[in-house]
Structure formats: C-alpha cells, structure tokens
Design a protein around this motif. Structure first.
Motif, PDB file in Angstrom:
ATOM      1  N   VAL A 234       1.257  -0.682   0.334  1.00 22.35           N
ATOM      2  CA  VAL A 234       0.321   0.333  -0.208  1.00 22.35           C
ATOM      3  C   VAL A 234       0.800   1.046   0.160  1.00 22.35           C
ATOM      4  O   VAL A 234       0.108   2.772   0.095  1.00 22.35           O
ATOM      5  N   GLN A 235       1.797   0.968   0.091  1.00 21.79           N
ATOM      6  CA  GLN A 235       2.982   2.377  -0.018  1.00 21.79           C
ATOM      7  C   GLN A 235       2.625   3.356  -1.260  1.00 21.79           C
ATOM      8  O   GLN A 235       2.990   2.721  -2.456  1.00 21.79           O
ATOM      9  N   ARG A 236       2.875   4.251  -1.083  1.00 18.97           N
ATOM     10  CA  ARG A 236       2.711   4.803  -2.109  1.00 18.97           C
ATOM     11  C   ARG A 236       2.931   4.802  -3.421  1.00 18.97           C
ATOM     12  O   ARG A 236       3.146   4.913  -4.562  1.00 18.97           O
ATOM     13  N   ASN A 237       4.288   5.103  -3.349  1.00 20.28           N
ATOM     14  CA  ASN A 237       5.334   4.556  -4.368  1.00 20.28           C
ATOM     15  C   ASN A 237       5.765   3.315  -4.720  1.00 20.28           C
ATOM     16  O   ASN A 237       7.377   2.862  -4.985  1.00 20.28           O
ATOM     17  N   ALA A 238       4.970   1.937  -4.164  1.00 17.23           N
ATOM     18  CA  ALA A 238       5.788   0.912  -4.194  1.00 17.23           C
ATOM     19  C   ALA A 238       6.385   0.127  -5.825  1.00 17.23           C
ATOM     20  O   ALA A 238       6.481  -0.123  -6.325  1.00 17.23           O
ATOM     21  N   LEU A 239       5.077   1.055  -6.729  1.00 14.65           N
ATOM     22  CA  LEU A 239       5.231   0.767  -8.016  1.00 14.65           C
ATOM     23  C   LEU A 239       5.594   1.977  -8.468  1.00 14.65           C
ATOM     24  O   LEU A 239       5.311   3.039  -8.286  1.00 14.65           O
TER      25      LEU A 239
END
Length: 397
Positions: A234-239
């Motif tokens: 769920v981290q903002r910059n995971a992708l």
C-alpha cells in the motif's frame, strides 16, 4: 476532519509501527503520522497537542497502552478521543478491565491488517482535495544532494507488478499456508529482503539468523507475513510510474531472477545450500531497484531527470544504495558476504557458496561472443574443482 489529521502511533516494534503508518497513509495520504516507542512519550505528546487518533500497543514499555488510555480518559477533553488498542492479552479478565475505558477498537495480536485498514477508512474519512500521499516539496538544490540525503533512509525496492495481485489473492484466501505465501512472494527482492530482516529483528530473534524466505516465513507466521506484505503493497511509491524507470526495473528484476535461478542450480548440483544461494542471487542488485524508487520520488516532488543523468546516476550510485540498504535492514552477515562475492572474491577464506555466487556473476556478465566453457580457468571454477562439463549443462534463460 477537513484538515490533515494528526495520528499518534505508540508502538515499540519498528516493523509494526511502520506497518501501522503505511495503513494510515493509505487511507489518509495527507495525515501527519507521529511515532513513539513508549507510553510515557505518547502521553507527553498528547499533553502538548491532542491527536485525532491514537493507535497503541497494549504492552508498551513503561506506561502500557491500557494505562495510557486510562490517563487520557481522565482528562475532560479526551473521553471521545478515538483510540485503537492492540494487545496480545485476549483473556476475558483483560477485556473486562479495558471495557470501561471505551477504546474505539480492541484488536488481538497478531491483528489482521486488511480489517484494520477498512476500520481506518470509517474513522478517517477522506478530505476533499487532500493530497493523497504527495511527497514533500524539494528542499535541495540538485539530484546528487537529494540522493545523498535519502540513501540511508530509503524504503528499498519497488514491488514486482504481479505482487499486488498475489497480495490480493492471499488476503482473500480463507487460510493461506506458508507454502502458498512462499510461492507467491519468493521471486520479489523487496518482499524477500524485508521478511528476512523482520524475522531477524530483536522481537523475533531466536539465535540462528534467517537467511532465506523459507527460513523466515515459519518464524513470522502467516498473519504477520501478510501484514508486512500488505504494508509494503500500500505504500505510495511501491510501483514505478515513470515508464523509463519501470522499464529499467523490469530488466533489473529479470537479472535478479536469472541470477537466483543459476545460483540455485549450481548449488544444488554441488550439494550446497541452494536456498541461501538463491536468496543471495535474488538480492544482489536490490540497490539498483532502491535507487530507481528514489528517482521516482525525486520526480514526484518536482525534480527533473534526463536520460544522460539517469545513466550516470545508475552507474555511480546503485552499489552504495544496495550496501546502505543491507546494513540498515541488518541482513545476516553471511548473506551479505555472498552478495559481495557476486561482484568479486575478497582475499582470505570464503565458503563454497560464495564461490557459487562469484561464478554466477561471471556467467551473467559473460560477453555474448563467449560461452560458459570459457570460464573453465576462472578462479572460482578452480577452487570449486568444478567439472567443466557442468557449465555446458547450465539451464537456458
């Protein structure tokens, strides 16, 4: 709650505190998350400024989560303060003792992170026009200065694109077992590294360090593993959103997985620790992935990045990002030695597994005009006393 809410997380375990912070930010990206590790610090923070929500560990050192709640409820301004208590005490007497204090939620440990996230959505309604997880504005003059600042505190690698689907499947499964989790996550460098690090944390340390995902999963258990993986997903910059960075990451992932496969195959053929070699091969270039993630953050915050600068940064910075990451996550020293051996053999004594990783590095960097048999005179091949015919049986990519 139209302005950015302040959420206080009182949790001694840094891995759990990080997970709780990620869940809050997934629901309210504009939230100000304050983290403290003991009840005394939490109470002092509340006396200075009352947060909109407290999430507290029931077994905090010093002033525990129950006593913290009791102290807050005594104040005339705080009876309605939302308070989530997470405790391993689930016996009837403990529950009865807490009930008069009216916690908003009383969760058993290990808690279900997905259910907590749904509960947080009810408690923290999204604000109109809230900046959903927007990174802070840049306060540096150039990319080099920015990377110097984030190298020691970056979040690691982005996730493989297929991981979100695997996470969703595991969360929807009634009772996933450890084998299903391993098959779903074993090829992702970020998840592998983070779960090994969590399994070796002070809270779970059991003497012998975990050096592979297969060793880490039984120590963590299904519930804790799913919680940690959800926190990463769920981290903002995971992708990565920049197509250039995503394309480079895809190539780096392919190299990591080929390295893991080759190292595993060689170790198995030689009767060595194949799982350990697989892990070292998978994690050898995690610094490149961590750097790509930081470059995405740089652009999200308004920084510019041209192709020439991208090439130069990747060439000069990837190794230092990888080294900082492995040290900060306290990956076992033996695993770090194998990763270092992928690039070069140091002087002195080293294991046969280290020789396998060194040979793996040579094979993956072999010029296109050469064949694996051209490595028969390499130092690692000689020290392994390797039959040259083995190199001819190397599995195809």
């Amino acid at each position: 709650m139209s302005v950015a809410p302040e959420i206080l997380i009182a949790e001694a375990d840094p891995w759990t505190a990080d997970l709780l912070a990620q869940l809050v930010l997934d629901v309210r990206g504009d939230a100000r998350v304050i983290r403290v590790a003991d009840g005394g610090a939490a109470l002092a923070r509340c006396k200075r400024r009352l947060p909109e929500l407290v999430i507290a560990d029931g077994e905090l050192p010093g002033l525990d989560g129950v006593e913290l709640l009791r102290q807050l409820r005594r104040h005339p301004r705080t009876p309605a303060l939302p308070y989530i208590l997470i405790s391993k005490r689930l016996d009837a007497a403990s529950v009865r003792a807490v009930r008069p204090l009216a916690p908003t939620a009383y969760l058993g440990r290990p808690f279900n992170a997905e259910r907590l996230r749904l509960r947080l959505r009810e408690m923290l309604p999204s604000a109109e026009g809230a900046a959903a997880g927007a990174p802070p504005a840049l306060l540096v003059a150039c990319l080099a200065e920015y990377l110097d600042g984030v190298r020691e505190e970056g979040q690691g690698a982005p996730l493989l694109a297929a991981v979100r689907e695997a996470v969703s499947q595991c969360l929807s499964c009634d009772a996933p077992d450890l084998g299903e989790l391993e098959s779903g996550f074993a090829r992702d460098p970020q998840i592998t590294a983070r779960l090994i690090a969590a399994a070796n944390s002070a809270a779970l340390h059991q003497g012998t360090p975990c050096q592979s995902l297969a060793q880490a999963l039984p120590r963590l258990g299904v519930a804790r593993t799913l919680n940690l993986v959800l926190g990463m997903a769920v981290q903002r910059n995971a992708l990565l959103r920049d197509p250039r960075l995503a394309a480079r990451a895809t190539r780096v992932w392919a190299v990591a997985q080929r390295s893991a496969e080759v190292a595993h195959w060689l170790a198995r053929e030689l009767g060595l620790d194949a799982e350990l070699c697989f892990t070292a091969g998978l994690l050898h270039n995690i610094g490149e992935l961590a750097l790509l993630r930081s470059l995405q953050d740089w652009q999200d915050a308004g920084g510019a990045l041209d192709e020439a600068e991208l090439d130069e940064v990747m060439r000069r910075r990837a190794a230092s990002f990888g080294s900082a990451l492995r040290i900060r996550w306290r990956l076992p020293f033996g695993l770090r030695e194998l990763i270092a051996a992928f690039y070069q053999l140091s002087s002195g004594v080293f294991s046969r597994e280290a020789l396998v990783l060194n040979l793996t590095g040579l094979l993956l960097n072999l010029p296109s005009e050469q064949t694996p048999s051209d490595l028969r005179s390499a130092r690692c091949v000689s020290l392994l006393r390797l039959d040259p015919e083995l190199l001819l049986r190397l599995p195809p990519a």
